[in-house]
Design an enzyme around this catalytic site. Sequence first.
Site, PDB file in Angstrom:
ATOM      1  N   LYS A   1      12.815 -35.399   5.411  1.00  0.00           N
ATOM      2  CA  LYS A   1      12.389 -35.444   6.816  1.00  0.00           C
ATOM      3  C   LYS A   1      11.379 -36.589   6.929  1.00  0.00           C
ATOM      4  O   LYS A   1      10.164 -36.395   6.925  1.00  0.00           O
ATOM      5  CB  LYS A   1      11.791 -34.091   7.231  1.00  0.00           C
ATOM      6  N   ARG A  52       9.672 -27.679   2.203  1.00  0.00           N
ATOM      7  CA  ARG A  52      10.503 -28.842   2.572  1.00  0.00           C
ATOM      8  C   ARG A  52       9.652 -30.116   2.613  1.00  0.00           C
ATOM      9  O   ARG A  52      10.087 -31.188   2.192  1.00  0.00           O
ATOM     10  CB  ARG A  52      11.177 -28.580   3.921  1.00  0.00           C
ATOM     11  N   GLU A  57      25.333 -33.290  11.674  1.00  0.00           N
ATOM     12  CA  GLU A  57      24.366 -32.552  12.498  1.00  0.00           C
ATOM     13  C   GLU A  57      24.185 -33.327  13.792  1.00  0.00           C
ATOM     14  O   GLU A  57      24.853 -34.343  14.022  1.00  0.00           O
ATOM     15  CB  GLU A  57      23.039 -32.412  11.746  1.00  0.00           C
TER      16      GLU A  57
END
Length: 300
Positions: free
Chosen positions: A159, A60, A192
Amino acid sequence: MKKKKSEIKENHVFINGKYFLKNEATVSVFDHGLLYGDGIFEGMRSYNGLVFRMEEHLDRLWESAKSIMLSIPYTKKQMNDLVIQTLQKNKLKDAYIRLVITRGTGDLGLDPRKCKVPTVFIISDKIVLYDGEIYAKGVEVVTVPTVRNFTEAVNPAIKSLNYLNNILAKIEATNAGFCDAVMLNHQGYVTECSGANIFIVKDGALFTPPTYVGALKGITRCAILDTARKLRVPFQERILTRHDLFNADECFLTGTAAEIVPVVKVDGRVIGNGKPGETTHSLTLGFRDLTKVDGVRYKI
Ligand code: PMP
Protein backbone atom coordinates in the site's frame (compact mmCIF):
# COMPACT_ATOMS: atom_id res chain seq x y z
CA MET A 1 -26.60 30.19 15.15
CA LYS A 2 -22.89 30.86 15.43
CA LYS A 3 -20.93 28.18 17.29
CA LYS A 4 -19.07 29.23 20.44
CA LYS A 5 -15.32 28.91 20.13
CA SER A 6 -15.29 26.13 22.73
CA GLU A 7 -17.75 24.14 20.59
CA ILE A 8 -15.64 24.28 17.46
CA LYS A 9 -13.54 21.15 17.41
CA GLU A 10 -10.02 21.80 16.30
CA ASN A 11 -8.43 18.98 14.42
CA HIS A 12 -4.94 17.91 15.38
CA VAL A 13 -2.56 16.00 13.16
CA PHE A 14 0.28 13.92 14.56
CA ILE A 15 3.63 14.44 12.80
CA ASN A 16 6.80 12.81 14.10
CA GLY A 17 5.96 13.04 17.78
CA LYS A 18 4.14 16.38 17.83
CA TYR A 19 0.61 17.58 17.22
CA PHE A 20 -0.19 20.37 14.76
CA LEU A 21 -3.45 22.07 13.95
CA LYS A 22 -4.84 20.83 10.66
CA ASN A 23 -3.98 23.97 8.68
CA GLU A 24 -0.47 24.06 10.15
CA ALA A 25 0.28 20.38 9.54
CA THR A 26 2.86 20.35 6.76
CA VAL A 27 5.82 18.33 5.54
CA SER A 28 8.95 19.42 3.68
CA VAL A 29 9.05 19.80 -0.12
CA PHE A 30 12.18 17.62 0.13
CA ASP A 31 10.19 14.74 1.61
CA HIS A 32 10.60 11.73 -0.66
CA GLY A 33 6.98 10.81 -0.04
CA LEU A 34 6.15 13.94 -2.03
CA LEU A 35 9.09 13.91 -4.47
CA TYR A 36 8.87 10.23 -5.40
CA GLY A 37 5.83 8.69 -3.76
CA ASP A 38 8.37 6.84 -1.62
CA GLY A 39 6.30 5.77 1.33
CA ILE A 40 3.39 3.68 2.53
CA PHE A 41 0.04 4.26 4.17
CA GLU A 42 -3.06 2.80 5.77
CA GLY A 43 -6.66 3.95 5.78
CA MET A 44 -8.52 2.80 8.89
CA ARG A 45 -11.89 3.43 10.36
CA SER A 46 -13.27 3.63 13.87
CA TYR A 47 -16.83 2.72 14.73
CA ASN A 48 -18.27 4.01 18.00
CA GLY A 49 -14.93 3.96 19.82
CA LEU A 50 -13.50 0.83 18.19
CA VAL A 51 -10.75 0.92 15.57
CA PHE A 52 -11.86 -1.82 13.21
CA ARG A 53 -9.20 -4.54 12.77
CA MET A 54 -6.35 -2.21 13.70
CA GLU A 55 -4.00 -5.16 14.27
CA GLU A 56 -4.56 -6.33 10.68
CA HIS A 57 -4.01 -2.79 9.34
CA LEU A 58 -0.75 -2.50 11.27
CA ASP A 59 0.37 -5.93 10.07
CA ARG A 60 -0.24 -4.82 6.47
CA LEU A 61 1.62 -1.55 7.11
CA TRP A 62 4.60 -3.48 8.46
CA GLU A 63 4.51 -5.81 5.45
CA SER A 64 4.48 -2.83 3.06
CA ALA A 65 7.42 -1.33 4.98
CA LYS A 66 9.37 -4.59 4.81
CA SER A 67 8.88 -4.81 1.08
CA ILE A 68 10.20 -1.30 0.40
CA MET A 69 12.94 -1.57 3.06
CA LEU A 70 11.58 1.23 5.19
CA SER A 71 12.09 0.87 8.91
CA ILE A 72 9.22 2.17 10.98
CA PRO A 73 10.52 4.12 13.97
CA TYR A 74 7.87 2.72 16.35
CA THR A 75 6.78 -0.71 17.50
CA LYS A 76 3.32 -1.93 16.51
CA LYS A 77 2.17 -1.36 20.09
CA GLN A 78 3.47 2.22 20.05
CA MET A 79 1.78 2.84 16.69
CA ASN A 80 -1.45 1.39 18.04
CA ASP A 81 -1.25 3.77 21.01
CA LEU A 82 -0.47 6.78 18.80
CA VAL A 83 -3.53 6.11 16.65
CA ILE A 84 -5.73 5.92 19.75
CA GLN A 85 -4.10 9.05 21.21
CA THR A 86 -4.84 10.97 18.00
CA LEU A 87 -8.48 9.89 18.08
CA GLN A 88 -8.76 10.88 21.73
CA LYS A 89 -7.12 14.24 21.11
CA ASN A 90 -9.64 14.93 18.36
CA LYS A 91 -12.50 13.49 20.46
CA LEU A 92 -13.57 11.20 17.64
CA LYS A 93 -15.66 8.07 18.14
CA ASP A 94 -16.47 7.52 14.47
CA ALA A 95 -13.52 8.43 12.34
CA TYR A 96 -11.46 7.87 9.25
CA ILE A 97 -7.78 7.50 10.09
CA ARG A 98 -4.97 8.01 7.62
CA LEU A 99 -1.60 6.75 8.78
CA VAL A 100 1.30 7.67 6.47
CA ILE A 101 5.00 6.86 6.65
CA THR A 102 7.32 8.37 4.09
CA ARG A 103 11.02 7.77 3.53
CA GLY A 104 11.56 11.23 5.03
CA THR A 105 13.40 14.30 3.81
CA GLY A 106 16.46 13.84 1.62
CA ASP A 107 18.10 15.53 -1.33
CA LEU A 108 16.81 15.65 -4.90
CA GLY A 109 18.32 12.28 -5.77
CA LEU A 110 16.48 8.98 -5.44
CA ASP A 111 18.80 7.40 -2.89
CA PRO A 112 16.73 6.49 0.16
CA ARG A 113 19.91 6.26 2.25
CA LYS A 114 20.00 10.07 2.20
CA CYS A 115 16.68 10.14 4.06
CA LYS A 116 17.70 9.70 7.65
CA VAL A 117 14.37 9.97 9.46
CA PRO A 118 11.04 8.65 8.14
CA THR A 119 8.13 11.05 8.32
CA VAL A 120 5.21 9.57 10.23
CA PHE A 121 1.88 11.32 10.29
CA ILE A 122 -1.57 10.40 11.48
CA ILE A 123 -4.66 12.25 10.37
CA SER A 124 -7.98 11.43 12.00
CA ASP A 125 -11.19 13.16 11.12
CA LYS A 126 -14.93 12.66 11.02
CA ILE A 127 -15.88 9.90 8.64
CA VAL A 128 -17.51 11.28 5.52
CA LEU A 129 -20.27 8.85 4.63
CA TYR A 130 -21.04 8.01 1.01
CA ASP A 131 -24.37 8.90 -0.54
CA GLY A 132 -26.96 6.33 0.64
CA GLU A 133 -28.18 5.93 -2.92
CA ILE A 134 -25.10 4.00 -3.99
CA TYR A 135 -25.94 1.30 -1.45
CA ALA A 136 -29.66 1.25 -2.23
CA LYS A 137 -29.36 1.26 -6.01
CA GLY A 138 -25.85 -0.02 -6.65
CA VAL A 139 -23.28 1.48 -8.99
CA GLU A 140 -22.14 1.01 -12.59
CA VAL A 141 -18.47 0.36 -13.24
CA VAL A 142 -16.33 -0.06 -16.34
CA THR A 143 -13.08 -1.77 -17.20
CA VAL A 144 -10.39 0.70 -18.26
CA PRO A 145 -7.35 0.66 -20.58
CA THR A 146 -4.81 1.30 -17.83
CA VAL A 147 -3.52 -2.10 -16.75
CA ARG A 148 -2.93 -2.82 -13.05
CA ASN A 149 0.74 -2.60 -12.08
CA PHE A 150 2.69 -5.80 -12.66
CA THR A 151 3.30 -7.60 -9.39
CA GLU A 152 6.96 -7.85 -10.49
CA ALA A 153 7.15 -4.04 -10.85
CA VAL A 154 5.46 -2.29 -7.92
CA ASN A 155 3.41 -5.02 -6.31
CA PRO A 156 -0.16 -3.81 -5.68
CA ALA A 157 0.03 -5.69 -2.37
CA ILE A 158 2.24 -2.84 -1.14
CA LYS A 159 0.00 0.00 0.00
CA SER A 160 2.44 2.57 -1.28
CA LEU A 161 2.15 6.30 -1.87
CA ASN A 162 2.49 5.57 -5.60
CA TYR A 163 -1.18 5.64 -6.56
CA LEU A 164 -0.85 6.96 -10.11
CA ASN A 165 -1.78 3.57 -11.55
CA ASN A 166 -5.07 3.74 -9.65
CA ILE A 167 -5.58 7.45 -10.31
CA LEU A 168 -5.23 6.96 -14.08
CA ALA A 169 -7.83 4.21 -13.92
CA LYS A 170 -10.14 6.44 -11.89
CA ILE A 171 -9.73 9.28 -14.41
CA GLU A 172 -10.61 6.92 -17.28
CA ALA A 173 -13.74 5.75 -15.47
CA THR A 174 -14.91 9.25 -14.58
CA ASN A 175 -14.13 10.52 -18.11
CA ALA A 176 -16.48 7.84 -19.37
CA GLY A 177 -19.11 8.96 -16.83
CA PHE A 178 -18.78 6.10 -14.33
CA CYS A 179 -17.96 6.14 -10.67
CA ASP A 180 -15.18 3.58 -10.63
CA ALA A 181 -12.87 1.48 -12.76
CA VAL A 182 -12.38 -2.26 -12.75
CA MET A 183 -8.68 -2.80 -13.37
CA LEU A 184 -7.44 -5.82 -15.32
CA ASN A 185 -3.91 -7.14 -15.19
CA HIS A 186 -1.68 -7.59 -18.25
CA GLN A 187 -3.31 -10.99 -18.90
CA GLY A 188 -6.79 -9.51 -18.86
CA TYR A 189 -7.71 -10.96 -15.47
CA VAL A 190 -9.80 -8.90 -13.08
CA THR A 191 -7.73 -7.52 -10.21
CA GLU A 192 -9.63 -4.85 -8.23
CA CYS A 193 -11.07 -1.36 -8.57
CA SER A 194 -9.11 1.87 -8.23
CA GLY A 195 -9.51 1.88 -4.45
CA ALA A 196 -11.55 -1.22 -3.61
CA ASN A 197 -11.54 -5.00 -3.92
CA ILE A 198 -14.11 -6.76 -6.07
CA PHE A 199 -16.33 -9.81 -5.49
CA ILE A 200 -18.92 -11.71 -7.46
CA VAL A 201 -21.62 -14.16 -6.42
CA LYS A 202 -22.43 -17.00 -8.83
CA ASP A 203 -24.80 -19.91 -8.13
CA GLY A 204 -24.75 -19.18 -4.39
CA ALA A 205 -20.95 -19.04 -4.06
CA LEU A 206 -18.69 -16.05 -3.51
CA PHE A 207 -15.57 -15.39 -5.60
CA THR A 208 -12.83 -12.78 -5.45
CA PRO A 209 -9.53 -12.63 -7.36
CA PRO A 210 -6.46 -13.95 -5.53
CA THR A 211 -4.16 -11.09 -4.56
CA TYR A 212 -1.29 -12.49 -6.70
CA VAL A 213 -3.09 -11.32 -9.86
CA GLY A 214 -2.40 -7.75 -8.68
CA ALA A 215 -4.69 -6.70 -5.86
CA LEU A 216 -4.34 -5.30 -2.37
CA LYS A 217 -5.10 -7.69 0.48
CA GLY A 218 -7.99 -5.53 1.64
CA ILE A 219 -8.95 -5.60 5.29
CA THR A 220 -12.63 -5.37 4.31
CA ARG A 221 -12.03 -8.16 1.79
CA CYS A 222 -10.73 -10.41 4.61
CA ALA A 223 -13.65 -9.42 6.83
CA ILE A 224 -16.09 -10.37 4.05
CA LEU A 225 -14.41 -13.76 3.61
CA ASP A 226 -14.66 -14.31 7.40
CA THR A 227 -18.32 -13.30 7.27
CA ALA A 228 -18.94 -15.72 4.38
CA ARG A 229 -17.36 -18.50 6.45
CA LYS A 230 -19.61 -17.64 9.38
CA LEU A 231 -22.74 -17.48 7.21
CA ARG A 232 -21.75 -20.69 5.44
CA VAL A 233 -21.60 -19.02 2.05
CA PRO A 234 -19.11 -21.09 0.03
CA PHE A 235 -16.25 -18.96 -1.26
CA GLN A 236 -13.11 -19.21 -3.33
CA GLU A 237 -10.26 -16.91 -4.31
CA ARG A 238 -10.22 -17.54 -8.05
CA ILE A 239 -9.02 -15.97 -11.30
CA LEU A 240 -11.88 -13.93 -12.77
CA THR A 241 -12.32 -12.63 -16.31
CA ARG A 242 -14.63 -9.92 -17.62
CA HIS A 243 -16.88 -12.75 -18.83
CA ASP A 244 -17.22 -13.95 -15.21
CA LEU A 245 -18.19 -10.45 -14.10
CA PHE A 246 -20.77 -10.02 -16.88
CA ASN A 247 -22.41 -13.34 -16.01
CA ALA A 248 -22.34 -12.98 -12.23
CA ASP A 249 -25.57 -13.09 -10.24
CA GLU A 250 -24.25 -10.35 -7.95
CA CYS A 251 -21.19 -8.16 -7.75
CA PHE A 252 -19.88 -5.80 -5.09
CA LEU A 253 -16.86 -3.72 -4.09
CA THR A 254 -15.25 -3.50 -0.66
CA GLY A 255 -13.10 -0.91 1.08
CA THR A 256 -12.61 0.67 4.48
CA ALA A 257 -14.39 3.95 3.79
CA ALA A 258 -17.19 2.76 1.47
CA GLU A 259 -17.58 -0.68 3.14
CA ILE A 260 -19.67 -2.83 0.73
CA VAL A 261 -20.97 -1.23 -2.48
CA PRO A 262 -23.27 -3.26 -4.75
CA VAL A 263 -22.46 -3.19 -8.48
CA VAL A 264 -25.39 -3.49 -10.87
CA LYS A 265 -23.72 -2.96 -14.25
CA VAL A 266 -20.26 -3.76 -15.63
CA ASP A 267 -19.32 -2.40 -19.07
CA GLY A 268 -23.01 -1.93 -19.85
CA ARG A 269 -23.93 -5.52 -18.91
CA VAL A 270 -26.65 -5.77 -16.28
CA ILE A 271 -25.56 -7.89 -13.34
CA GLY A 272 -28.21 -10.37 -12.15
CA ASN A 273 -31.56 -8.61 -12.00
CA GLY A 274 -29.95 -5.16 -11.99
CA LYS A 275 -30.51 -4.66 -8.27
CA PRO A 276 -28.23 -5.14 -5.25
CA GLY A 277 -28.34 -8.86 -4.43
CA GLU A 278 -29.47 -10.89 -1.43
CA THR A 279 -26.07 -12.39 -0.67
CA THR A 280 -24.49 -8.94 -0.86
CA HIS A 281 -27.11 -7.79 1.64
CA SER A 282 -26.53 -10.65 4.13
CA LEU A 283 -22.76 -10.19 3.92
CA THR A 284 -23.21 -6.47 4.55
CA LEU A 285 -25.24 -7.18 7.69
CA GLY A 286 -22.65 -9.72 8.86
CA PHE A 287 -19.88 -7.19 8.20
CA ARG A 288 -21.72 -4.53 10.24
CA ASP A 289 -21.87 -6.95 13.20
CA LEU A 290 -18.11 -7.36 12.96
CA THR A 291 -17.55 -3.60 13.07
CA LYS A 292 -19.16 -3.57 16.54
CA VAL A 293 -16.74 -6.04 18.09
CA ASP A 294 -13.63 -6.72 16.02
CA GLY A 295 -10.93 -4.20 16.79
CA VAL A 296 -9.24 -2.06 19.40
CA ARG A 297 -11.52 -0.19 21.79
CA TYR A 298 -10.77 3.25 23.18
CA LYS A 299 -12.45 5.81 25.38
CA ILE A 300 -12.90 9.49 24.63
N1 PMP B 1 -7.62 -1.88 -3.22
C1 PMP B 1 -7.03 -0.67 -3.24
C2 PMP B 1 -6.19 -0.30 -4.41
C3 PMP B 1 -7.22 0.22 -2.17
O1 PMP B 1 -6.62 1.42 -2.18
C4 PMP B 1 -8.03 -0.16 -1.08
C5 PMP B 1 -8.20 0.76 0.09
N2 PMP B 1 -8.87 1.93 -0.22
C6 PMP B 1 -8.66 -1.41 -1.13
C7 PMP B 1 -8.41 -2.25 -2.20
C8 PMP B 1 -9.54 -1.87 -0.01
O2 PMP B 1 -8.75 -2.18 1.12
P1 PMP B 1 -9.31 -2.02 2.59
O3 PMP B 1 -10.50 -2.91 2.70
O4 PMP B 1 -8.18 -2.47 3.45
O5 PMP B 1 -9.66 -0.59 2.79
